[in-house]
Write a protein that holds these residues in place. Structure first.
Motif, PDB file in Angstrom:
ATOM      1  N   ALA A  60    -108.913  53.218 -53.164  1.00 53.42           N
ATOM      2  CA  ALA A  60    -109.637  54.256 -52.439  1.00 53.42           C
ATOM      3  C   ALA A  60    -109.648  53.930 -50.958  1.00 53.42           C
ATOM      4  N   THR A  61    -110.000  54.934 -50.158  1.00 50.98           N
ATOM      5  CA  THR A  61    -110.158  54.739 -48.725  1.00 50.98           C
ATOM      6  C   THR A  61    -111.578  54.256 -48.450  1.00 50.98           C
ATOM      7  N   HIS A  62    -111.687  53.149 -47.737  1.00 51.88           N
ATOM      8  CA  HIS A  62    -112.997  52.556 -47.477  1.00 51.88           C
ATOM      9  C   HIS A  62    -113.064  52.162 -46.012  1.00 51.88           C
ATOM     10  N   ASP A  63    -113.643  53.045 -45.193  1.00 54.17           N
ATOM     11  CA  ASP A  63    -113.729  52.796 -43.773  1.00 54.17           C
ATOM     12  C   ASP A  63    -114.681  51.647 -43.478  1.00 54.17           C
ATOM     13  N   ALA A  64    -114.373  50.898 -42.432  1.00 51.86           N
ATOM     14  CA  ALA A  64    -115.230  49.788 -42.037  1.00 51.86           C
ATOM     15  C   ALA A  64    -116.590  50.274 -41.550  1.00 51.86           C
TER      16      ALA A  64
END
Length: 307
Positions: free
Chosen positions: A83-87
């Motif tokens: 999945a996309t997991h932004d900082a």
């Protein structure tokens, strides 16, 4: 694992061919009346052993069931969920949507490795525990001695495996999570100024509450367990959105600080490899360095125990 996603920067390796234990086709039946000699194919010894740690606070753990030499690859495993997991919290974090899009079989495998995820999404405790046999099902050429029991799985759930009281159509409701109380002062202020009712004061349905809680807890689970992938291999343009992934077996390996771990990981889109940094004896726990910042992660290994 705990804290945010782990950075993995080493080079990935080619897979080790699997030993399927199937006899060669040239071993045909002997039609003669002589005594038939059956060829016995011995089951290969296990490569790894999975069980609950002696200290339950460390959760599930992985042990070497046989000896490994320095530089040898212990296993290669496919991605269970990416999945996309932004900082940054304001960025894209779509793990809940990706989890819901998975097939029922893939979600079941995740529940077998991660009791917390099963609890977060209201999955029956016994059903989730029955999937523990799927741990390592995405690993290639690997024989696992899986010692996890249903009791072990229950012990790692926040609800201890107790049944969750939930109404019809609320599969994500959680035990012990009371709804937030509306602020009386804010409600009075909105009435005085004749503004429309505050959005948070509008009553929501049990289904909406259950989904919100499931979304929040699933995101928390992913933040604790996910390995961050190489930016150059995850998306074309550099930016704040980072791809991260979880794995059924690799995520069960415990952390040791730099110099104390005996393995390293090589993560890329689709796969991850675990390689021995030094010789590993049979019966020794397999460990890696999570590369966590001390403010985000507390080491529970013997390397940081107070003497």
């Amino acid at each position: 694992m705990s804290g945010d996603a782990v950075a993995a920067t080493e080079q990935s390796l080619t897979p080790r061919p699997a030993d399927d234990g199937i006899p060669d086709s040239k071993d045909s039946k002997d039609n003669s009346k002589s005594t038939e000699v059956s060829k016995v194919v011995e089951k290969p010894a296990a490569d790894l052993l999975v069980r609950l740690n002696d200290d339950p606070a460390l959760g599930f753990c992985v042990y070497a069931a046989r000896a490994y030499r320095r530089g040898e690859r212990l296993f290669e495993e496919g991605t269970a969920l990416e999945a996309t997991h932004d900082a940054h919290k304001e960025g894209v974090r779509n793990v809940y949507e990706r989890y819901c899009q998975l097939s029922a079989e893939r979600r079941r495998a995740l529940h077998g490795s991660f009791p917390y995820l099963a609890w977060a999404n209201g999955v029956d405790a016994q059903e989730a525990a029955s999937a523990r046999t799927l741990v390592g099902s995405l690993a290639k050429g690997l024989v696992i001695d899986n010692r996890l029991t249903a009791a072990d799985h229950m012990q790692m759930r926040p609800d201890g495996g107790r049944s969750v009281e939930e109404g019809p159509g609320t599969p994500g409701s959680l035990a012990g999570t009371p709804p937030k109380k509306a602020s009386r002062a804010k409600t009075a202020l909105y009435g005085l100024l004749k503004w429309p009712a505050a959005p948070q004061d509008v009553p929501s349905s049990p289904e909406e509450d259950a989904e919100k809680r499931a979304r929040t807890e699933t995101l928390d689970w992913f933040s604790r367990y996910a390995f961050r992938l190489k930016p150059e291999a995850s998306f074309v343009k550099p930016g704040g959105n980072h791809q991260a992934a979880v794995y059924l077996l690799t995520d069960l390996i415990n952390h040791r600080c730099g110099g104390f771990q005996n393995c390293r990981v090589s993560a890329d889109v689709g796969t991850i490899s675990v390689l021995a940094l030094r010789d590993i004896a049979a019966g020794e726990e397999v460990t890696i360095n999570y590369c966590k910042d001390v403010k985000d992660f507390q080491c529970m290994g013997e390397c940081c125990l107070r003497k």
